[in-house]
Design a protein around this motif. Structure first.
Motif, PDB file in Angstrom:
ATOM      1  N   PRO A   7       0.514  -1.725   0.081  1.00  0.00           N
ATOM      2  CA  PRO A   7      -0.018  -0.331  -0.293  1.00  0.00           C
ATOM      3  C   PRO A   7       0.787   1.719  -0.396  1.00  0.00           C
ATOM      4  O   PRO A   7       1.623   1.654   0.271  1.00  0.00           O
ATOM      5  CB  PRO A   7      -0.943   0.142   1.792  1.00  0.00           C
ATOM      6  N   GLU A   8       0.201   2.191  -0.453  1.00  0.00           N
ATOM      7  CA  GLU A   8       0.879   3.677  -0.442  1.00  0.00           C
ATOM      8  C   GLU A   8       0.552   4.271   0.714  1.00  0.00           C
ATOM      9  O   GLU A   8      -0.470   4.124   1.453  1.00  0.00           O
ATOM     10  CB  GLU A   8       0.436   4.932  -2.035  1.00  0.00           C
ATOM     11  N   PRO A   9       1.463   5.286   0.840  1.00  0.00           N
ATOM     12  CA  PRO A   9       1.053   5.664   2.048  1.00  0.00           C
ATOM     13  C   PRO A   9       0.723   7.168   1.955  1.00  0.00           C
ATOM     14  O   PRO A   9       1.020   7.650   1.025  1.00  0.00           O
ATOM     15  CB  PRO A   9       3.071   6.038   2.842  1.00  0.00           C
ATOM     16  N   ALA A  10       0.398   7.847   3.148  1.00  0.00           N
ATOM     17  CA  ALA A  10      -0.687   8.641   3.214  1.00  0.00           C
ATOM     18  C   ALA A  10      -0.057  10.120   3.630  1.00  0.00           C
ATOM     19  O   ALA A  10       0.517   9.621   4.388  1.00  0.00           O
ATOM     20  CB  ALA A  10      -2.063   8.996   3.766  1.00  0.00           C
ATOM     21  N   VAL A  11       0.769  11.205   2.928  1.00  0.00           N
ATOM     22  CA  VAL A  11       1.230  11.844   3.048  1.00  0.00           C
ATOM     23  C   VAL A  11       0.355  13.058   3.491  1.00  0.00           C
ATOM     24  O   VAL A  11      -0.380  13.500   2.790  1.00  0.00           O
ATOM     25  CB  VAL A  11       2.648  12.392   2.629  1.00  0.00           C
ATOM     26  N   THR A  12       0.336  13.322   4.648  1.00  0.00           N
ATOM     27  CA  THR A  12      -0.409  14.888   5.183  1.00  0.00           C
ATOM     28  C   THR A  12       0.345  15.858   6.300  1.00  0.00           C
ATOM     29  O   THR A  12       1.544  15.182   6.822  1.00  0.00           O
ATOM     30  CB  THR A  12      -1.364  14.329   6.231  1.00  0.00           C
ATOM     31  N   ALA A  13      -0.128  17.376   6.706  1.00  0.00           N
ATOM     32  CA  ALA A  13       0.460  17.171   7.544  1.00  0.00           C
ATOM     33  C   ALA A  13       0.137  17.427   8.915  1.00  0.00           C
ATOM     34  O   ALA A  13      -0.814  16.124   9.040  1.00  0.00           O
ATOM     35  CB  ALA A  13      -0.245  19.468   7.613  1.00  0.00           C
ATOM     36  N   ASP A  57       6.026  25.198  15.363  1.00  0.00           N
ATOM     37  CA  ASP A  57       5.194  26.565  15.778  1.00  0.00           C
ATOM     38  C   ASP A  57       7.008  27.250  14.075  1.00  0.00           C
ATOM     39  O   ASP A  57       6.949  28.577  13.800  1.00  0.00           O
ATOM     40  CB  ASP A  57       5.681  27.335  16.839  1.00  0.00           C
ATOM     41  N   ARG A  58       7.606  26.248  13.765  1.00  0.00           N
ATOM     42  CA  ARG A  58       8.820  26.940  12.751  1.00  0.00           C
ATOM     43  C   ARG A  58       8.516  26.545  11.420  1.00  0.00           C
ATOM     44  O   ARG A  58       8.707  27.865  10.655  1.00  0.00           O
ATOM     45  CB  ARG A  58      10.016  26.779  13.075  1.00  0.00           C
ATOM     46  N   GLY A  59       7.506  25.852  11.296  1.00  0.00           N
ATOM     47  CA  GLY A  59       7.105  25.164   9.696  1.00  0.00           C
ATOM     48  C   GLY A  59       6.543  24.917   9.739  1.00  0.00           C
ATOM     49  O   GLY A  59       6.449  24.319  10.109  1.00  0.00           O
ATOM     50  N   PRO A  60       6.456  23.593   8.075  1.00  0.00           N
ATOM     51  CA  PRO A  60       5.491  22.709   8.088  1.00  0.00           C
ATOM     52  C   PRO A  60       6.078  21.159   8.789  1.00  0.00           C
ATOM     53  O   PRO A  60       7.204  21.511   8.544  1.00  0.00           O
ATOM     54  CB  PRO A  60       5.615  22.486   7.394  1.00  0.00           C
ATOM     55  N   VAL A  61       5.398  20.652   9.120  1.00  0.00           N
ATOM     56  CA  VAL A  61       5.820  19.629   9.403  1.00  0.00           C
ATOM     57  C   VAL A  61       4.557  18.268   9.332  1.00  0.00           C
ATOM     58  O   VAL A  61       3.639  18.185   8.892  1.00  0.00           O
ATOM     59  CB  VAL A  61       5.832  18.737  10.708  1.00  0.00           C
ATOM     60  N   LEU A  62       4.978  17.059   8.206  1.00  0.00           N
ATOM     61  CA  LEU A  62       4.686  16.786   7.290  1.00  0.00           C
ATOM     62  C   LEU A  62       5.185  14.777   7.710  1.00  0.00           C
ATOM     63  O   LEU A  62       5.744  14.932   8.809  1.00  0.00           O
ATOM     64  CB  LEU A  62       4.552  15.926   5.860  1.00  0.00           C
ATOM     65  N   MET A 104       9.523  14.217   0.746  1.00  0.00           N
ATOM     66  CA  MET A 104       9.858  15.753  -0.526  1.00  0.00           C
ATOM     67  C   MET A 104       9.640  16.108  -0.956  1.00  0.00           C
ATOM     68  O   MET A 104       9.173  17.134  -1.380  1.00  0.00           O
ATOM     69  CB  MET A 104      11.318  14.801  -0.326  1.00  0.00           C
ATOM     70  N   ALA A 105       8.604  15.503  -2.304  1.00  0.00           N
ATOM     71  CA  ALA A 105       7.489  15.830  -3.015  1.00  0.00           C
ATOM     72  C   ALA A 105       6.635  16.604  -2.505  1.00  0.00           C
ATOM     73  O   ALA A 105       6.613  18.031  -2.908  1.00  0.00           O
ATOM     74  CB  ALA A 105       7.302  15.320  -3.517  1.00  0.00           C
ATOM     75  N   ARG A 110       4.717  22.046  -1.135  1.00  0.00           N
ATOM     76  CA  ARG A 110       3.395  23.107  -0.690  1.00  0.00           C
ATOM     77  C   ARG A 110       4.375  23.931   0.209  1.00  0.00           C
ATOM     78  O   ARG A 110       4.766  25.057   0.191  1.00  0.00           O
ATOM     79  CB  ARG A 110       3.926  22.255   1.362  1.00  0.00           C
ATOM     80  N   ALA A 111       6.179  23.613   0.176  1.00  0.00           N
ATOM     81  CA  ALA A 111       6.905  25.120   0.462  1.00  0.00           C
ATOM     82  C   ALA A 111       6.671  26.198  -0.857  1.00  0.00           C
ATOM     83  O   ALA A 111       6.917  27.850  -0.245  1.00  0.00           O
ATOM     84  CB  ALA A 111       8.216  24.623   0.789  1.00  0.00           C
ATOM     85  N   ALA A 112       6.857  25.501  -1.927  1.00  0.00           N
ATOM     86  CA  ALA A 112       7.088  27.195  -3.420  1.00  0.00           C
ATOM     87  C   ALA A 112       5.435  27.565  -2.756  1.00  0.00           C
ATOM     88  O   ALA A 112       5.549  28.341  -3.155  1.00  0.00           O
ATOM     89  CB  ALA A 112       7.142  25.791  -4.291  1.00  0.00           C
ATOM     90  N   ALA A 113       4.673  26.795  -2.909  1.00  0.00           N
ATOM     91  CA  ALA A 113       3.304  27.653  -2.746  1.00  0.00           C
ATOM     92  C   ALA A 113       3.312  28.240  -1.351  1.00  0.00           C
ATOM     93  O   ALA A 113       2.656  29.466  -1.164  1.00  0.00           O
ATOM     94  CB  ALA A 113       1.682  26.679  -2.817  1.00  0.00           C
TER      95      ALA A 113
END
Length: 172
Positions: A7-13, A57-62, A104-105, A110-113
């Motif tokens: 199965p594929e992992p679900a990548v979320t915040a 608090d500093r940035g995104p964590v996925l 990473m993708a 998200r960072a670019a957006a």
């Protein structure tokens, strides 16, 4: 999906309440690095659960979730026109299944957006971590510099242009 296809992992915040499982995952994932360098005091291993929680608090964590379990995580922070990728971790028992690549993708997307003026992505890994170096190079990262941290550890700083960055810009 075929029965023999994992199965594929679900990548979320990730959410702050995921800090405990991410902290445990990070410790398991970086144990191989500690063994490689003969150093149990690498920063990802000495970081406490509260420091992981504060990173929200500093940035995104996925997070990458597979069958209800957090099997991967990555975080980052915007700094000027760069986005610093930090603490990519994949559980040792599910490595080489595309989880790091998916994390990473999504982090880069998200960072670019979220940061339209972003010029580059940057990260660092140890000089002896050949698998990590090969992996990041396969994602388009190139070596920018090296920094000796101790007799046994040299950090290799890698970077790559963000989507839309002007060609030819330096990538530290």
């Amino acid at each position: 999906m075929r029965a023999d296809t994992p199965p594929e992992p679900a990548v979320t915040a990730a959410a702050p309440e995921d800090a405990g499982p991410i902290w445990s995952l990070q410790r398991a994932a970086y144990l191989t690095e500690a063994q490689l360098y003969g150093d149990p005091y690498l920063p990802p291993l000495t970081e406490g659960r509260e420091q992981v929680r504060a990173s929200f608090d500093r940035g995104p964590v996925l997070k990458a979730v597979l069958e209800g379990r957090i099997v991967g995580a990555v975080r980052g922070v915007a700094a000027d026109r760069a986005f610093l990728v930090n603490r990519l971790a994949v559980a040792p028992d599910v490595r080489r299944r595309g989880i790091g690549r998916a994390l990473m993708a999504e982090l880069e997307r998200r960072a670019a957006a979220d940061h339209p003026g972003l010029e580059r992505f940057a990260l660092a890994t140890g000089h002896g971590s050949e698998d990590n170096l090969r992996f990041f190079r396969s994602l388009g990262y190139t070596e920018a510099s090296r920094e000796r941290l101790s007799d046994h550890l040299v950090l290799v700083h890698l970077g790559k242009p963000a989507p839309g960055a002007a060609p030819g810009e330096p990538v530290p």
